[in-house]
Design a protein around this motif. Structure first.
Motif, PDB file in Angstrom:
ATOM      1  N   ASN A 103       0.823  -1.215   0.000  1.00 49.07           N
ATOM      2  CA  ASN A 103       0.000   0.000   0.000  1.00 49.07           C
ATOM      3  C   ASN A 103       0.856   1.263   0.000  1.00 49.07           C
ATOM      4  N   ASN A 104       2.091   1.112   0.477  1.00 49.50           N
ATOM      5  CA  ASN A 104       3.011   2.243   0.565  1.00 49.50           C
ATOM      6  C   ASN A 104       3.910   2.339  -0.671  1.00 49.50           C
ATOM      7  N   LYS A 105       3.494   1.673  -1.749  1.00 49.39           N
ATOM      8  CA  LYS A 105       4.226   1.680  -3.030  1.00 49.39           C
ATOM      9  C   LYS A 105       5.636   1.117  -2.881  1.00 49.39           C
ATOM     10  N   GLY A 106       5.756   0.080  -2.048  1.00 50.90           N
ATOM     11  CA  GLY A 106       7.057  -0.517  -1.790  1.00 50.90           C
ATOM     12  C   GLY A 106       7.748  -1.084  -3.019  1.00 50.90           C
ATOM     13  N   ARG A 107       6.979  -1.557  -3.977  1.00 54.28           N
ATOM     14  CA  ARG A 107       7.575  -2.146  -5.188  1.00 54.28           C
ATOM     15  C   ARG A 107       8.337  -1.122  -6.028  1.00 54.28           C
ATOM     16  N   HIS A 108       8.095   0.145  -5.761  1.00 57.93           N
ATOM     17  CA  HIS A 108       8.742   1.209  -6.533  1.00 57.93           C
ATOM     18  C   HIS A 108       9.800   1.959  -5.719  1.00 57.93           C
ATOM     19  N   GLN A 222      16.484  12.045  -0.819  1.00 59.05           N
ATOM     20  CA  GLN A 222      15.549  12.616   0.151  1.00 59.05           C
ATOM     21  C   GLN A 222      14.115  12.529  -0.359  1.00 59.05           C
ATOM     22  N   LEU A 223      13.911  12.847  -1.627  1.00 62.18           N
ATOM     23  CA  LEU A 223      12.572  12.796  -2.210  1.00 62.18           C
ATOM     24  C   LEU A 223      12.051  11.368  -2.266  1.00 62.18           C
ATOM     25  N   GLU A 224      12.938  10.417  -2.561  1.00 63.69           N
ATOM     26  CA  GLU A 224      12.518   9.017  -2.640  1.00 63.69           C
ATOM     27  C   GLU A 224      12.145   8.473  -1.274  1.00 63.69           C
ATOM     28  N   ARG A 225      12.828   8.926  -0.221  1.00 62.84           N
ATOM     29  CA  ARG A 225      12.499   8.496   1.133  1.00 62.84           C
ATOM     30  C   ARG A 225      11.121   9.007   1.547  1.00 62.84           C
ATOM     31  N   ASN A 226      10.722  10.129   0.980  1.00 65.89           N
ATOM     32  CA  ASN A 226       9.463  10.765   1.347  1.00 65.89           C
ATOM     33  C   ASN A 226       8.301  10.376   0.457  1.00 65.89           C
ATOM     34  N   LEU A 227       8.520   9.360  -0.400  1.00 65.23           N
ATOM     35  CA  LEU A 227       7.435   8.902  -1.285  1.00 65.23           C
ATOM     36  C   LEU A 227       6.269   8.372  -0.464  1.00 65.23           C
TER      37      LEU A 227
END
Length: 227
Positions: A103-108, A222-227
């Motif tokens: 649900n947290n878009k982990g695959r991406h 930083q942006l990817e961590r905040n996805l």
């Protein structure tokens, strides 16, 4: 993990696993809360990739000095570099994650994709031999990095960041020179990076371009961590 999924991944890798349980372990994220996950294989794969990417670059650039080879390897052997390779073989489709991570878009997520790729390489190394892994890694490098040099690899960070900021904020990053020091033959430049008026990164480099690329890398992470 279905036989169809295993076959698709083996086809992308051009490698057939002898031990499917080892493959499943390599693809199992810790969020699944099973008695096993891919963290140990990730540790092993990280070491194997560091060696094989280094050897690949050593042979590809016989005239390059140690410093340039180290920079080239650092551009590939990192979370974003491995995520790029993972995406090229659709690894995200095969990773085993929890429903909450799903649900947290982990695959991406860059971290999950990168770690799974390292674990996958660790698994192949365990059940085959270094030459076999080297063949797979070299093919994936050639497939994902048609041009390997400092300019093209570094450009990936700035281009990738600009694509993300345009999509998310409707703006492009702004790079500002903060300070410049040192003699002419050994200058140091400090750059800050801001998006929509907010500073996301600050870094030093031996050129403005180098400092900008470091800023872009920091901001991307930083942006990817905040996805």
């Amino acid at each position: 993990m279905s036989n169809t999924s295993i076959t698709a991944l083996e086809s992308a890798l051009q490698y057939k696993f002898q031990n499917h349980q080892l493959l499943i372990e390599a693809l199992t994220h810790r969020s699944c809360k099973k008695s096993y996950n891919n963290e140990r294989l990730e540790f092993l794969g990280d070491a194997v990739l560091d060696l094989l990417v280094g050897e690949y670059l050593f042979k590809k650039f016989p005239l390059a000095q140690e410093g340039e080879l180290s920079k080239l390897r650092a551009c590939i052997v990192n979370e974003k570099g491995f995520m790029k390779i993972a995406q090229s073989i659709d690894l995200g489709d095969h990773i085993l994650i929890s429903q909450s991570e799903e649900n947290n878009k982990g695959r991406h997520k860059a971290s999950i994709l990168s770690n799974a790729f390292e674990a996958l390489i660790g698994a192949i190394y365990l059940e085959s031999h270094l030459q076999c892994v080297q063949k797979i890694v070299n093919r994936l490098l050639e497939m994902n990095y048609a041009r390997i040099d400092l300019d093209s690899l570094f450009m990936d960070y700035k281009t990738a960041l600009q694509e993300i900021t345009q999509a998310r904020f409707g703006q492009i990053p702004v790079y500002t020179l903060i300070a410049e020091s040192g003699p002419d033959h050994k200058k140091s430049f400090e750059i800050s990076l801001s998006i929509d008026g907010k500073i996301y990164a600050q870094a030093k480099g031996n050129s403005k371009k180098d400092a900008q690329q470091k800023c872009a890398k920091i901001a991307l992470e930083q942006l990817e961590r905040n996805l």
